[in-house]
Design a protein around this motif. Sequence first.
Motif, mmCIF file in Angstrom:
data_model
loop_
_atom_site.group_PDB
_atom_site.id
_atom_site.type_symbol
_atom_site.label_atom_id
_atom_site.label_comp_id
_atom_site.label_asym_id
_atom_site.label_seq_id
_atom_site.Cartn_x
_atom_site.Cartn_y
_atom_site.Cartn_z
ATOM 1 N N VAL A 422 0.985 -1.146 -0.195
ATOM 2 C CA VAL A 422 -0.006 -0.079 -0.068
ATOM 3 C C VAL A 422 1.095 1.470 0.092
ATOM 4 N N VAL A 423 0.786 1.967 -1.010
ATOM 5 C CA VAL A 423 1.454 3.340 -1.165
ATOM 6 C C VAL A 423 0.258 4.352 -1.009
ATOM 7 N N SER A 424 0.705 5.508 -0.161
ATOM 8 C CA SER A 424 -0.104 6.536 -0.316
ATOM 9 C C SER A 424 0.643 7.894 -0.962
ATOM 10 N N VAL A 425 0.006 8.872 -1.680
ATOM 11 C CA VAL A 425 0.693 10.061 -2.065
ATOM 12 C C VAL A 425 -0.095 11.368 -1.269
ATOM 13 N N SER A 426 0.485 12.106 -0.537
ATOM 14 C CA SER A 426 0.059 13.353 -0.255
ATOM 15 C C SER A 426 0.893 14.580 -0.366
ATOM 16 N N VAL A 449 3.391 2.768 3.007
ATOM 17 C CA VAL A 449 4.562 3.730 2.414
ATOM 18 C C VAL A 449 4.014 5.206 2.165
ATOM 19 N N ALA A 450 4.177 6.040 2.869
ATOM 20 C CA ALA A 450 3.498 7.343 2.657
ATOM 21 C C ALA A 450 4.390 8.269 2.062
ATOM 22 N N ILE A 451 4.156 8.666 0.844
ATOM 23 C CA ILE A 451 5.119 9.530 -0.057
ATOM 24 C C ILE A 451 4.449 10.855 0.053
ATOM 25 N N VAL A 452 5.152 12.093 0.535
ATOM 26 C CA VAL A 452 4.944 13.183 0.887
ATOM 27 C C VAL A 452 5.471 14.262 -0.002
ATOM 28 N N PHE A 453 4.817 15.070 -0.914
ATOM 29 C CA PHE A 453 5.565 15.948 -2.026
ATOM 30 C C PHE A 453 5.218 16.953 -1.145
ATOM 31 N N ASN A 454 6.298 17.859 -0.981
ATOM 32 C CA ASN A 454 6.415 18.891 -0.208
ATOM 33 C C ASN A 454 6.938 20.344 -1.072
ATOM 34 N N ASN A 455 5.990 20.856 -1.293
ATOM 35 C CA ASN A 455 6.265 22.251 -2.310
ATOM 36 C C ASN A 455 5.946 23.467 -1.167
ATOM 37 N N SER A 456 5.951 23.205 0.029
ATOM 38 C CA SER A 456 5.563 24.270 1.024
ATOM 39 C C SER A 456 4.583 25.030 0.721
ATOM 40 N N ALA A 457 3.330 24.671 0.201
ATOM 41 C CA ALA A 457 2.303 25.312 -0.290
ATOM 42 C C ALA A 457 0.952 24.397 -0.394
ATOM 43 N N TYR A 458 -0.016 25.115 -0.115
ATOM 44 C CA TYR A 458 -1.398 24.430 -0.749
ATOM 45 C C TYR A 458 -1.268 24.848 -2.282
ATOM 46 N N GLY A 459 -0.747 24.107 -3.234
ATOM 47 C CA GLY A 459 -0.327 24.259 -4.421
ATOM 48 C C GLY A 459 -1.198 24.513 -5.465
ATOM 49 N N ASN A 460 -2.360 24.016 -5.345
ATOM 50 C CA ASN A 460 -3.689 24.357 -6.237
ATOM 51 C C ASN A 460 -4.032 25.800 -5.789
ATOM 52 N N VAL A 461 -4.306 26.159 -4.585
ATOM 53 C CA VAL A 461 -4.536 27.387 -4.194
ATOM 54 C C VAL A 461 -3.755 28.504 -4.853
ATOM 55 N N ARG A 462 -2.454 28.184 -4.446
ATOM 56 C CA ARG A 462 -1.476 29.132 -4.640
ATOM 57 C C ARG A 462 -1.523 29.543 -6.164
ATOM 58 N N ARG A 463 -1.579 28.530 -6.713
ATOM 59 C CA ARG A 463 -1.376 28.700 -8.525
ATOM 60 C C ARG A 463 -2.665 29.465 -9.103
ATOM 61 N N ASP A 464 -3.760 29.537 -8.318
ATOM 62 C CA ASP A 464 -5.245 29.892 -8.526
ATOM 63 C C ASP A 464 -4.933 31.380 -8.333
ATOM 64 N N GLN A 465 -4.477 31.717 -7.085
ATOM 65 C CA GLN A 465 -4.402 33.053 -6.590
ATOM 66 C C GLN A 465 -3.396 33.726 -7.524
ATOM 67 N N GLN A 466 -2.466 33.159 -7.924
ATOM 68 C CA GLN A 466 -1.264 33.723 -8.915
ATOM 69 C C GLN A 466 -2.082 34.090 -10.098
ATOM 70 N N THR A 467 -2.738 32.913 -11.056
ATOM 71 C CA THR A 467 -2.956 33.225 -12.252
ATOM 72 C C THR A 467 -4.314 33.935 -12.434
ATOM 73 N N VAL A 468 -5.247 33.803 -11.272
ATOM 74 C CA VAL A 468 -6.843 34.222 -11.299
ATOM 75 C C VAL A 468 -6.908 35.505 -10.574
ATOM 76 N N TYR A 469 -5.970 35.549 -9.520
ATOM 77 C CA TYR A 469 -6.350 36.709 -8.611
ATOM 78 C C TYR A 469 -5.004 37.612 -8.155
ATOM 79 N N GLY A 470 -4.540 37.946 -9.830
ATOM 80 C CA GLY A 470 -3.455 39.045 -9.461
ATOM 81 C C GLY A 470 -2.324 38.634 -8.457
ATOM 82 N N ASN A 471 -1.811 37.416 -8.271
ATOM 83 C CA ASN A 471 -0.989 36.960 -7.261
ATOM 84 C C ASN A 471 -0.931 37.744 -5.919
ATOM 85 N N ARG A 472 -2.186 37.805 -5.450
ATOM 86 C CA ARG A 472 -2.332 38.143 -3.928
ATOM 87 C C ARG A 472 -2.793 37.152 -3.247
#
Length: 541
Positions: A422-426, A449-472
Amino acid sequence: MTRMTTGEILAASLKANGVDTVFGIPGAHMYDFNDALARQDGIRFIHTRHEQGAGYMAYGYAASTGRVGAYTVVPGPGLLNSGAALCTAYGANAPVICVTGNIMSHLIGQGRGQLHELPDHLGTLKGLTKWAERINHPTEAASVMDQAFDQMLSGRSRPVGIEAPWDVFGMAAEVAEPAATTPTPAPKPDPDLIAQAAQMIAAAKNPLIMVGGGARDASAQVTELARLIQAPVTAHRQGKGVLAEDDPLSLLPPAAWQYWQDCDLLIGIGSRLELQHFRWRWMPEGLKTLRIDIDPTEFVRLKPDLGVVADAADGVAALIAALQAQGITADDRSAQCADLRDAATEAFRAVQPQESYLRVIRDALPRDGFFVEEVSQVGFSARMCFPVYAPRQYVTCGYQDNLGFGFNTALGVKVANPDKAVVSVSGDGGFMFGVQELATAKQFGIGVVAIVFNNSAYGNVRRDQQTVYGNRLIGSDLENPDFVNLAKSFGVEAHKVTSPEDLAEVLPAAIAANQPVVIEVEVPKGGDASPWPFIHPAPLT
């Protein structure tokens, strides 16, 4: 007749209905039930560090096996803490039973501020489940449990809830020993509708089969139907693996999107058709829709040209028989599907680094292993490119798409399937929702086996704030612990990798260890390519 307490009746009923594991946290309201579980042979109790973990583990147990997943929590805050897991079980059609309590029976509804009191505890439980009921006396307990199992296992499977007042769990009466429940039989496919469905298929030039979670027990029938009519099969989340995704007629969603352009018949089997109607949103001209589903309300929510109310396996088997009686034949589409797969695979290689990491995981995970996704950049990408070879091996959260379910759910999957990998990705954000359950994994030797992808962000939220909400940016950047040292502080093996090649070196041994392992994957902030052009593709010109 035997003299039994309500708690003993509940424990015996769980055992009679094949439950061998209960997840939960003991508490004062539940002591008499907890003690009955302790004295019930054949039931293992796994205590967690948060009620949400107990609910998700029960969900993972149920989602990966089709058997009942059971958990118990105290009323009020305990129930509410597990509420997200009940929402997931409801959205993903999983047979989960929640056994909880209530305040003393004579105080219910008085509003006197008793320990764990809610204004309408049973109403809250009903709002999160397919069905819920209160046991008021031990003489009711067996019949209420029988109804609970019938509701869970009949028709569209979904979670149920049982509550009993604090004083009722220890109350005793002369009762019959609980027996296994016989679920209500599924409706038989209407022969007239099946005949019409066969005619629709015979008239179609480019049919596409879409399978969902309702088809997971119809893998053999779906495979036979696809071969007979040479129709490609696709799935979004729940239906992955119903047709093995290395089968010549299987198309992952990006490849199926290309085929969709000329599709004239959509055959939905146990599926809400989310991929076509919400993700793709573009309908080919003249498209007709045939649906087989055990839930008739689906045909109201999304009206097909023809709907057959039936269990997926029964409905598809009847359809195959009708088509064979007509002597239907179809040209081999395997070469066409291979070309579509190759083109889609090449196109999706642009989604980096997710695609490369997922290829490494697929190569290391045994064919019969389980992959538990998470609401993350890697999880979203997996729905588009991660092949699965049998039903239930890809465990997802259904339409709730709730952050934080993955690791806890994976622990329940492993408890139910101890001899399988069993492998989990988070993502880093989602993993922190349930990181305390590393203690549970260590204490009970649950080898996820827990694989943790660490980009120091709520990545999807951050991308939307950058592209849709003027990088606020607001609330999307994260300060994380050292995941490797954190895991080691729990006594859990841990590694840190920075590339797919590094992951390929450590993952096979981590899987083979069959012990809890955390692997942190460092990803630069904003370094994930967006998978959304494949999830919500633009109409082709």
